[in-house]
Write an enzyme that holds these catalytic residues in place. Structure first.
Site, short mmCIF file in Angstrom:
data_model
loop_
_atom_site.label_atom_id
_atom_site.label_comp_id
_atom_site.label_asym_id
_atom_site.label_seq_id
_atom_site.Cartn_x
_atom_site.Cartn_y
_atom_site.Cartn_z
N ASN A 115 0.99 -1.26 -0.07
CA ASN A 115 0.05 -0.07 0.11
C ASN A 115 0.87 1.08 -0.06
O ASN A 115 1.43 1.72 1.06
CB ASN A 115 -0.86 0.03 1.24
CG ASN A 115 -1.79 1.17 1.48
OD1 ASN A 115 -1.84 1.95 0.34
ND2 ASN A 115 -2.79 1.17 2.45
N ARG B 9 -2.65 -2.01 -3.37
CA ARG B 9 -3.66 -1.27 -3.02
C ARG B 9 -3.67 -0.15 -4.07
O ARG B 9 -2.70 0.75 -4.32
CB ARG B 9 -3.90 -0.83 -1.90
CG ARG B 9 -4.99 -0.01 -1.59
CD ARG B 9 -5.01 0.99 -0.28
NE ARG B 9 -6.17 1.66 -0.12
CZ ARG B 9 -6.23 2.95 0.51
NH1 ARG B 9 -4.88 3.23 1.04
NH2 ARG B 9 -7.18 3.58 0.79
N HIS C 63 -12.79 3.23 -0.01
CA HIS C 63 -12.75 2.10 0.91
C HIS C 63 -13.47 0.88 0.25
O HIS C 63 -13.87 0.20 1.38
CB HIS C 63 -13.35 2.64 2.18
CG HIS C 63 -12.59 3.79 3.11
ND1 HIS C 63 -13.48 4.83 3.65
CD2 HIS C 63 -11.44 3.95 3.33
CE1 HIS C 63 -12.67 5.75 4.25
NE2 HIS C 63 -11.26 5.07 4.14
N ARG D 250 -11.00 15.98 7.15
CA ARG D 250 -11.58 16.43 5.97
C ARG D 250 -13.04 16.92 6.50
O ARG D 250 -13.47 16.49 7.43
CB ARG D 250 -11.74 15.08 5.03
CG ARG D 250 -10.47 14.72 4.50
CD ARG D 250 -10.68 13.62 3.32
NE ARG D 250 -9.76 12.90 3.12
CZ ARG D 250 -9.66 11.55 3.19
NH1 ARG D 250 -10.51 10.78 3.30
NH2 ARG D 250 -8.54 10.96 2.97
N GLU E 60 -8.19 -5.20 4.63
CA GLU E 60 -8.07 -5.07 3.31
C GLU E 60 -7.00 -5.89 2.75
O GLU E 60 -7.01 -6.21 1.52
CB GLU E 60 -7.79 -3.46 2.99
CG GLU E 60 -9.31 -2.53 3.30
CD GLU E 60 -8.94 -1.28 3.67
OE1 GLU E 60 -8.44 -0.99 4.96
OE2 GLU E 60 -9.14 -0.37 2.88
#
Ligand code: ADP
Length: 398
Positions: free
Chosen positions: A7, A91, A180, A241, A384
């Site tokens: 990742n 990823r 996601h 965010r 993940e």
């Protein structure tokens, strides 16, 4: 068969090495501050203490070399030759509309990923750097791309389109993509397994609540709507965010403060959300602590987060025509007893009722709803990397 999962971020690289015979993690680690002073690699072999190696790591090529060296190391390594690595799974944040599933990376895929760079200018370049660095280190190893956006490609057009002139969609592919996806996919599948019911008969709302947060409606195993959009900015408020805002705010702030689009993007991505409202931290643990000590802005940030999640749960129950299960995952979802309790408070009318005792759980799979509740509420730690490793194996076995 051993599969390396990568990742790659712009200045970091996370990795896990899987033995796919039993899906065991042999080693994992993190390269931090790539290209910045103070770079290092933290590596841990399963069952052993982590080792930290400080070194100058100017770019992703050097980072990958260090990962391979750590995996080969005589004391904390887990392989004796690079031949043992059979494939690498990456990823990749943005697959645009081109990728509705994982793919074997070749020249065309790389070209398509480059086309997606304008859609994910902060993330895709780093993913591409990782692929390029790996190709240079091990030119013959098969590499697979697993996309954060892929799971959401099943959304119907009425859910993914924005109400702006249609030609902008035709010209620039502006639409909701969602992120996601690998996590929402994993926890929804796991939920069906834990409930002993087929996923294609379930209406599930999955809440991935971490530094970045998104809520997804998973109907019969498919994502039909999700709270993030064209970018990972909208939806519920996040660490830094802003979540959903009226776009007019941007024009207004630009005029009032003389800000350009870059400055606005920085404010909305890095200075907003839980950090911006609380003024305390982007980390919910600090904010929970400050709120408990009476800090009113910290309390407000918490309330905004829980209220926002609650609204999405209601909206997605409506979108799916009901809800059978509600799932919490990622840093906040897996660990914050308070967050789960506060999100669910007031949703009894939907059949959602948490059992306070069962809810006292961190980082473990558990059904936390009351026995008499119509909706099952679950904590499912996300994984993940496992999905990426499985997809990589599946694709190279074909
Ligand atoms: P990322 O999106 O970077 O992968 P994580 O999924 O690790 O992030 O989530 C990080 C968030 O999880 C932080 O806001 C952190 O405060 C929160 N978190 C982790 N542990 C706890 C906890 N015990 N209680 C409340 N929040 C927690």
């Amino acid at each position: 068969m051993k599969v390396l999962v990568l990742n790659c971020g712009s200045s970091s690289l996370k990795y896990q090495l899987f033995s796919m015979t039993n899906e065991e993690v042999l080693a994992k680690g993190l390269v931090e501050r790539i290209g910045i002073e103070g770079s290092r690699i933290k590596h841990s072999k399963t069952g052993m203490d982590a080792v930290t190696i400080n070194a100058t790591i100017p770019n992703h090529k050097v980072a990958i070399r260090m990962v391979l060296d750590a995996l080969l190391d005589a004391s904390h390594g887990v392989i004796s030759s690079l031949e043992e690595l059979k494939a690498v799974g990456h990823r990749v944040v943005h697959g645009g509309e081109k990728f509705a599933g994982s793919v074997l990376i070749n020249h065309e895929v790389i070209a398509a990923l480059q086309e997606c760079v304008p859609l994910a200018p902060l993330h895709n370049p780093a993913n591409l750097m990782g692929i390029e660095a790996m190709t240079e280190a091990l030119p013959n190893i098969p590499q697979v791309g697993v996309f954060d956006t892929a799971f959401h490609q099943t959304m119907p057009s009425h859910a993914y389109m924005y109400g702006v002139p249609y030609h902008y969609y035709e010209k620039y592919r502006v639409r909701r993509y969602g992120f996601h996806g690998t996590s929402h996919y994993y926890v929804s599948q796991r939920t069906a397994e834990l409930l002993g019911k087929p996923v294609d008969h379930l209406k599930i709302v999955t809440c991935h609540l971490g530094n970045g947060s998104s809520v997804t409606a998973v109907k019969n195993g498919h994502s039909i709507d999700t709270s993030m959009g064209f970018s990972p900015l909208p939806g519920v408020i996040m660490g830094t965010r802003c979540g959903d805002v009226d776009p007019t705010l941007l024009f207004y702030l630009a005029e009032q403060e003389g800000l350009d689009s870059k400055a606005l993007a920085h404010i909305l991505n890095k200075e907003s959300g839980i950090q911006g409202i609380s003024g305390v931290s982007s980390d919910l643990r600090d904010v929970e602590e400050a709120a408990a000590a009476g800090n009113s802005r910290a309390k407000l940030a918490e309330e905004m987060l829980y209220y926002g999640i609650r609204k999405y749960i209601g909206a997605y129950a409506a979108a799916m025509g009901g809800i059978d299960a509600l799932v919490f995952t990622a840093g906040i979802g897996e660990n914050s007893v308070v967050a789960r309790e506060k999100v669910c408070a007031g949703l009894e009318f939907l059949g959602i009722k948490i059992d306070a005792e069962k809810n006292k759980v961190r980082g473990k799979e558990r059904i936390v709803s009351s026995d008499d509740a119509r909706v099952s509420v679950l904590v499912v730690p996300t994984n993940e990397e496992l999905v990426i490793a499985r997809d990589t194996k599946r694709i190279i076995d074909r």
